[in-house]
Design an enzyme around this catalytic site. Sequence first.
Site, mmCIF file in Angstrom:
data_model
loop_
_atom_site.group_PDB
_atom_site.id
_atom_site.type_symbol
_atom_site.label_atom_id
_atom_site.label_comp_id
_atom_site.label_asym_id
_atom_site.label_seq_id
_atom_site.Cartn_x
_atom_site.Cartn_y
_atom_site.Cartn_z
ATOM 1 N N ASP A 420 18.784 -21.062 15.614
ATOM 2 C CA ASP A 420 19.426 -21.203 14.313
ATOM 3 C C ASP A 420 19.236 -19.868 13.588
ATOM 4 O O ASP A 420 18.402 -19.050 13.995
ATOM 5 C CB ASP A 420 18.763 -22.350 13.554
ATOM 6 C CG ASP A 420 19.217 -22.439 12.115
ATOM 7 O OD1 ASP A 420 20.436 -22.428 11.880
ATOM 8 O OD2 ASP A 420 18.351 -22.498 11.228
ATOM 9 N N GLY A 489 25.345 -17.628 -12.467
ATOM 10 C CA GLY A 489 24.498 -16.496 -12.794
ATOM 11 C C GLY A 489 23.893 -16.605 -14.176
ATOM 12 O O GLY A 489 23.713 -17.709 -14.711
#
Length: 730
Positions: A420, A489
């Site tokens: 992975d 943000g």
Amino acid sequence: MTLSQRTDLRIVHAIPGRVRIKSPLLRQSSATLSEALQREEYVHWARQNTVCSSLIVRFDSGVDTAAVMRLVASILGVSYKPASSPRPSAICPHGVCSSDAPCRCAAPPENNVTVAAMRFGGLTLAMGWVLARRIVTGAMTQAGLFSPLGAVAVVGALPLLRGLTKDVRQRKVRLESFLAGSIVAAIAAGEVVTALEVLWITAGGDLLKTWITERSRRAVAEILEVTTHHTFVLRDGVEVETHVDQLVPGDIVVAHTGEKIAVDGKVTRGHALVDESTLTGNAEFPERKKGDRVFAGTMVRQGVLYIEAECVGDNTYLARILHMIEDGLANRAPIEGVADQLAQRTVRIGGVVTLGTLLVTGSFMRAFTVLLVMACPCATVLAASTAVSAAISTAARNGVLIKGGRYLEQIGDVDVVCFDKTGTLTTTSPRVEALVSQNGAPREDLLQLAYSAEIHNHHPLAEAIKVAADAAGVTPTPHDVCEYFLGQGVRSVVEGRTILIGNAKLMKRFKVKLAEVNAQAESISARGLTTLFLAKDREVLGMFGIANPLRDEAVDVASRLHSQDVTLCLVTGDEARTVADLSERLGIAKTYSSILPDGKSAVVEELQSEGRLVAMVGDGVNDALALAVADVGVAMSAGASEAAMEAADIALIRDDLSQLTYIRDLSRRSTAIARQNFWIATGTNIIGAVGGIVGAINPLMAGMLHIVHTMGVIGNSSRLLSYDHTPDKN
């Protein structure tokens, strides 16, 4: 019929392709059960643990667990009725524990270190008395069945004699049957001292095996120890000190600074820094607040947490890891089966050679000597089991948990390793990989503005910016206003200027034009980086490229695996362009991108269909299915995902990818030592048999031969206990 409580089949734990069942019906060993299950095409293997009254079945992931339960019930001759509604308070909402605690049953007497030590100690005293008498008087000790030594021999042989009686009733022939028969023959022939020698060696081997098993348990317990015995529980708004054994799911546990958390659960209120190094090996203290999950054995370093208990006692994550090792030690390696087959062949050949010696020489004593040599292949039996047990113990001490000897052996033979990406080849802590300045703004100025805006933001991307600023020696300027926008943000006001830092959605929200920087942003994204824009008063000053960096040890691990002719594959849900650079750096042959969890398992099965032995290395819930399907599943970081840990066959507790190459080296080393042990055992058996045939050794010397070669095997296997985990030293 409906099953009564005494015959109830209960699912203790289940994931796609694997189920653990408990029932009193499973207390009796039955080879027929496992064989019948494995005759079904969709069943891969089945293992019964009579001590814990449990059965583990691995099967095709597409098969319904209920179908497997009905199959087990039909073989046992009972009916299966699924539970209608399990008690919600006792079931972990994340599906990682159940109301049925893992089996923490005491070891049976033959596997108990104290009992084994007492048996070995008693026989040692008897042998010591024989030796002391010989030194003092210079004469051999003669003893019959009804002498004190004869009584000691009979008592010491009782466990073997019980097994012999059981085998006779069941019309089975096992190694222990021959061993018991040889001891009975020795006692009947008046060779009580020889019988004691054989018993002493057997007891010593049993003690060694139980001690190494217990050492493995202690090693795991030391890694994952929960030292707290009391904790505080909220009762009617008052904190009450309570023993951890009295906790139940739903309790609100309060953990203060410096205290260990005693349960697995969810934070309902409070805020703290938590030391999770016992689970992850990470020295940093992550912040935990309302909604976050915490685990038993971790410690509150600063703050207070109110935790709603979900898993308590033997159901906690740490307890299940310890149980994984206890249960896994019974999962034998293929080479241990070779040892048993070799030992049984030795016994059969020994019977023929013993009879032949009697017929040819006419000497009962020579035939009896050959019988003692060949019918007691203690060293052969111990050849593989001691090596495997010592290796599992050493691995546990170095932070690698192995669920059984089978996986210890197979990890050294795999020829394909699938990885992975996030959390496995890369770290879980983002880092600033690129910083592009627009309009010539200095790098330090960009870092200072971003640091000033993000100073109170604990998002991982914000932490990456703060780390980069600290490394550059930049100090933040206090902001006047700070506003967070989920998934976008931050907006701050610093010295009267509006600072924005976030993704394109945030810029669009505040009407910041990105047309002039789109090409540069696309270039950053093409490298697989997350792009954050920095703007002041609606003017873009620069862009940050942030990513989870490649682990420091990843390149070396990939190089070592390549040198061992192992094919590397990357199986990830990320887009192809995001992982292209990483695949190139590591020399990964095949990359499977944009793969969903079931797609990962399909990739593993495709490789297996080509005749490859596949290991899957992952850390998340989305890796659990692939970990279960792979020949060997390896979980990165014990704290990453409970589903991954349960599905995996090997767990790298310290979150260090280099442990993968370490465990492969240890696997090959343990196999080599097991084969050396076979030669030691078989070679000395042949020498002893020849010596008995020609009359060069007597029964007492045959007993001494067992001492010599068994100690040789034990000593050879014990080298694995000090196997250095540093790859460069091996």
